[in-house]
Enzyme design. Structure first.
Site, PDB file in Angstrom:
ATOM      1  N   GLU A  54      48.950  34.379  33.920  1.00 37.90           N
ATOM      2  CA  GLU A  54      48.962  35.837  33.746  1.00 37.90           C
ATOM      3  C   GLU A  54      47.830  36.325  32.857  1.00 37.90           C
ATOM      4  O   GLU A  54      47.474  35.656  31.894  1.00 37.90           O
ATOM      5  CB  GLU A  54      50.272  36.252  33.061  1.00 37.90           C
ATOM      6  CG  GLU A  54      51.264  36.968  33.920  1.00 37.90           C
ATOM      7  CD  GLU A  54      50.858  38.353  34.388  1.00 37.90           C
ATOM      8  OE1 GLU A  54      49.908  38.941  33.851  1.00 37.90           O
ATOM      9  OE2 GLU A  54      51.514  38.864  35.306  1.00 37.90           O
ATOM     10  N   ASP A  55      47.296  37.515  33.146  1.00 38.39           N
ATOM     11  CA  ASP A  55      46.244  38.076  32.279  1.00 38.39           C
ATOM     12  C   ASP A  55      46.752  39.217  31.407  1.00 38.39           C
ATOM     13  O   ASP A  55      45.999  39.725  30.582  1.00 38.39           O
ATOM     14  CB  ASP A  55      45.075  38.609  33.129  1.00 38.39           C
ATOM     15  CG  ASP A  55      45.447  39.869  33.887  1.00 38.39           C
ATOM     16  OD1 ASP A  55      46.528  39.885  34.513  1.00 38.39           O
ATOM     17  OD2 ASP A  55      44.678  40.852  33.837  1.00 38.39           O
TER      18      ASP A  55
ATOM     19  N   SER B 298      52.960  39.432  41.697  1.00 35.68           N
ATOM     20  CA  SER B 298      52.089  40.543  41.284  1.00 35.68           C
ATOM     21  C   SER B 298      52.846  41.860  41.282  1.00 35.68           C
ATOM     22  O   SER B 298      53.742  42.070  42.098  1.00 35.68           O
ATOM     23  CB  SER B 298      50.917  40.634  42.266  1.00 35.68           C
ATOM     24  OG  SER B 298      50.219  41.848  42.103  1.00 35.68           O
ATOM     25  N   ALA B 299      52.439  42.771  40.386  1.00 34.22           N
ATOM     26  CA  ALA B 299      53.028  44.118  40.370  1.00 34.22           C
ATOM     27  C   ALA B 299      52.387  45.009  41.427  1.00 34.22           C
ATOM     28  O   ALA B 299      52.867  46.116  41.693  1.00 34.22           O
ATOM     29  CB  ALA B 299      52.827  44.732  38.991  1.00 34.22           C
TER      30      ALA B 299
ATOM     31  N   LYS C  75      47.746  46.947  32.144  1.00 31.31           N
ATOM     32  CA  LYS C  75      47.607  45.728  32.948  1.00 31.31           C
ATOM     33  C   LYS C  75      48.976  45.146  33.253  1.00 31.31           C
ATOM     34  O   LYS C  75      49.806  44.994  32.343  1.00 31.31           O
ATOM     35  CB  LYS C  75      46.740  44.696  32.209  1.00 31.31           C
ATOM     36  CG  LYS C  75      45.263  45.037  32.250  1.00 31.31           C
ATOM     37  CD  LYS C  75      44.427  43.921  31.664  1.00 31.31           C
ATOM     38  CE  LYS C  75      42.947  44.302  31.724  1.00 31.31           C
ATOM     39  NZ  LYS C  75      42.120  43.316  31.001  1.00 31.31           N
TER      40      LYS C  75
ATOM     41  N   ASP D 250      49.699  35.464  38.967  1.00 35.08           N
ATOM     42  CA  ASP D 250      49.488  36.901  39.000  1.00 35.08           C
ATOM     43  C   ASP D 250      48.235  37.141  39.868  1.00 35.08           C
ATOM     44  O   ASP D 250      47.479  36.194  40.120  1.00 35.08           O
ATOM     45  CB  ASP D 250      49.279  37.381  37.562  1.00 35.08           C
ATOM     46  CG  ASP D 250      48.913  38.833  37.472  1.00 35.08           C
ATOM     47  OD1 ASP D 250      49.637  39.657  38.033  1.00 35.08           O
ATOM     48  OD2 ASP D 250      47.884  39.144  36.838  1.00 35.08           O
ATOM     49  N   LEU D 251      48.009  38.367  40.306  1.00 38.28           N
ATOM     50  CA  LEU D 251      46.841  38.618  41.161  1.00 38.28           C
ATOM     51  C   LEU D 251      45.684  39.264  40.387  1.00 38.28           C
ATOM     52  O   LEU D 251      44.672  38.620  40.097  1.00 38.28           O
ATOM     53  CB  LEU D 251      47.240  39.505  42.348  1.00 38.28           C
ATOM     54  CG  LEU D 251      46.094  39.844  43.298  1.00 38.28           C
ATOM     55  CD1 LEU D 251      45.629  38.623  44.068  1.00 38.28           C
ATOM     56  CD2 LEU D 251      46.507  40.948  44.280  1.00 38.28           C
ATOM     57  N   ASP D 252      45.885  40.567  40.041  1.00 38.99           N
ATOM     58  CA  ASP D 252      44.808  41.315  39.387  1.00 38.99           C
ATOM     59  C   ASP D 252      44.483  40.716  38.025  1.00 38.99           C
ATOM     60  O   ASP D 252      45.355  40.642  37.161  1.00 38.99           O
ATOM     61  CB  ASP D 252      45.223  42.781  39.186  1.00 38.99           C
ATOM     62  CG  ASP D 252      45.393  43.520  40.503  1.00 38.99           C
ATOM     63  OD1 ASP D 252      44.514  43.399  41.357  1.00 38.99           O
ATOM     64  OD2 ASP D 252      46.408  44.217  40.662  1.00 38.99           O
TER      65      ASP D 252
ATOM     66  N   THR E 201      39.934  42.533  39.954  1.00 37.77           N
ATOM     67  CA  THR E 201      40.223  43.925  40.332  1.00 37.77           C
ATOM     68  C   THR E 201      40.647  44.775  39.143  1.00 37.77           C
ATOM     69  O   THR E 201      40.737  45.997  39.269  1.00 37.77           O
ATOM     70  CB  THR E 201      41.348  43.974  41.378  1.00 37.77           C
ATOM     71  OG1 THR E 201      42.350  43.049  40.972  1.00 37.77           O
ATOM     72  CG2 THR E 201      40.856  43.637  42.757  1.00 37.77           C
TER      73      THR E 201
ATOM     74  N   LYS F   3      57.242  44.278  35.322  1.00 36.99           N
ATOM     75  CA  LYS F   3      56.959  43.441  34.157  1.00 36.99           C
ATOM     76  C   LYS F   3      56.964  44.351  32.917  1.00 36.99           C
ATOM     77  O   LYS F   3      56.466  45.466  33.026  1.00 36.99           O
ATOM     78  CB  LYS F   3      55.574  42.782  34.286  1.00 36.99           C
ATOM     79  CG  LYS F   3      55.400  41.904  35.522  1.00 36.99           C
ATOM     80  CD  LYS F   3      53.922  41.538  35.700  1.00 36.99           C
ATOM     81  CE  LYS F   3      53.692  40.772  36.993  1.00 36.99           C
ATOM     82  NZ  LYS F   3      52.270  40.490  37.276  1.00 36.99           N
TER      83      LYS F   3
HETATM   84  P1  B16 Z   1      48.958  48.897  42.648  1.00 38.27           P
HETATM   85  P2  B16 Z   1      49.075  42.363  38.778  1.00 38.27           P
HETATM   86  C1  B16 Z   1      49.048  45.011  38.628  1.00 38.27           C
HETATM   87  O1  B16 Z   1      48.753  43.837  39.314  1.00 38.27           O
HETATM   88  C2  B16 Z   1      47.824  45.513  37.851  1.00 38.27           C
HETATM   89  O2  B16 Z   1      47.562  44.655  36.753  1.00 38.27           O
HETATM   90  C3  B16 Z   1      48.077  46.890  37.317  1.00 38.27           C
HETATM   91  O3  B16 Z   1      46.914  47.374  36.661  1.00 38.27           O
HETATM   92  C4  B16 Z   1      48.443  47.826  38.477  1.00 38.27           C
HETATM   93  O4  B16 Z   1      48.749  49.131  38.010  1.00 38.27           O
HETATM   94  C5  B16 Z   1      49.664  47.252  39.206  1.00 38.27           C
HETATM   95  O5  B16 Z   1      49.356  45.941  39.661  1.00 38.27           O
HETATM   96  C6  B16 Z   1      50.062  48.088  40.401  1.00 38.27           C
HETATM   97  O6  B16 Z   1      49.037  47.985  41.343  1.00 38.27           O
HETATM   98  O7  B16 Z   1      48.613  50.282  42.207  1.00 38.27           O
HETATM   99  O8  B16 Z   1      47.875  48.222  43.459  1.00 38.27           O
HETATM  100  O9  B16 Z   1      50.307  48.831  43.320  1.00 38.27           O
HETATM  101  O10 B16 Z   1      48.192  42.156  37.595  1.00 38.27           O
HETATM  102  O11 B16 Z   1      50.559  42.323  38.473  1.00 38.27           O
HETATM  103  O12 B16 Z   1      48.682  41.491  39.953  1.00 38.27           O
HETATM  104 MG    MG Z   2      47.248  40.939  36.151  1.00 36.31          MG
END
Ligand code: B16
Ligand code: MG
Length: 218
Positions: free
Chosen positions: A169-170, A114-115, A45, A9-11, A17, A145
């Site tokens: 994953e976090d 990542s989302a 998240k 996962d990224l964030d 972030t 997710k």
């Molecule tokens: P964006 P991940 C997710 O990233 C974040 O955890 C989540 O807080 C955020 O709303 C989502 O990405 C969408 O991000 O607005 O930059 O498209 O944790 O799946 O890497």
């Molecule tokens: Mg995350």
């Protein structure tokens, strides 16, 4: 040896972030009269941008016209982009580089799942874009997710089966997505929140190279 695939996962896993998403959502929610706490943020998240705003509006019992909804999404993303504008390798979470390097040195394929629609931009800013064999982000999937789509696509990009895929994953939604995909789920963060994961580590500093070695060879 069975071929394994490692999906990150990224964030909140690679980069710190999650705090910027929180600040941007809090500002937006409060601008429309909805209170927003860190506990609320926990539920966002790993959740897509659209779904996050839907949840915030539901918590505040508010409905919006389509054009206003889209406008608020753009405001949130612009605020978020401002927060991450000056991002660099200092925002990498502790020991992420050590773990990635160990896996790469061991010849393991690694993917991003990542989302976020900003994932590619962020990976470039922290100079990790080239490290990933496959990148699947919020632009590539239709189901957010805890749907397993993002991780199934990542595994397919790495040419590994779900059973031989390991996800870091976090978020609870992300752990559920990995479990729904039939993959090994490794939570990075609070064990109370991530208790559905197969393993949980507070952060990568707690994850030894021996543990990674076992994942590769098990
Ligand atoms: P964006 P991940 C997710 O990233 C974040 O955890 C989540 O807080 C955020 O709303 C989502 O990405 C969408 O991000 O607005 O930059 O498209 O944790 O799946 O890497
Ligand atoms: Mg995350």
């Amino acid at each position: 040896m069975i071929r394994k695939g490692f999906i990150f996962d990224l964030d909140g896993v690679i980069v710190d972030t999650a705090k910027y998403h929180y600040l941007a959502w809090k500002k937006l929610a409060e601008s429309i009269g909805i209170s927003f706490t860190e506990e609320d943020n926990e539920q966002l998240k790993g959740v897509s941008r659209v779904r996050s705003l839907e949840k915030i509006l539901a918590w505040g019992n508010k409905e919006l016209q389509e054009d206003k909804f889209m406008e608020l999404l753009a405001v949130k993303n612009n605020d978020y982009l401002e927060y991450i504008a000056s991002m660099d390798e200092n925002e990498l979470l502790p020991d992420v580089k050590r773990v990635l390097q160990f896996l790469l040195d061991s010849g393991q394929p690694i993917a991003l799942g990542s989302a976020s629609k900003n994932a590619r931009k962020i990976l470039k800013e922290v100079h990790l874009y080239a490290a990933f064999h496959t990148i699947v982000d919020g632009n590539d999937v239709t189901n957010a997710k805890p749907d397993p789509e993002v991780f199934l696509r990542a595994a397919s990009g790495l040419e590994v089966t779900p059973l031989n895929s390991i996800v870091f994953e976090d978020s609870l939604a992300g752990i559920q997505a990995a479990n729904n995909a039939g993959m090994t789920s490794i939570g990075i963060g609070n064990p109370e929140i991530l208790k559905e994961a197969d393993y949980v580590f507070q952060d990568f500093t707690e994850m030894s190279n021996e543990f990674l070695h076992q994942l590769i060879h098990q």
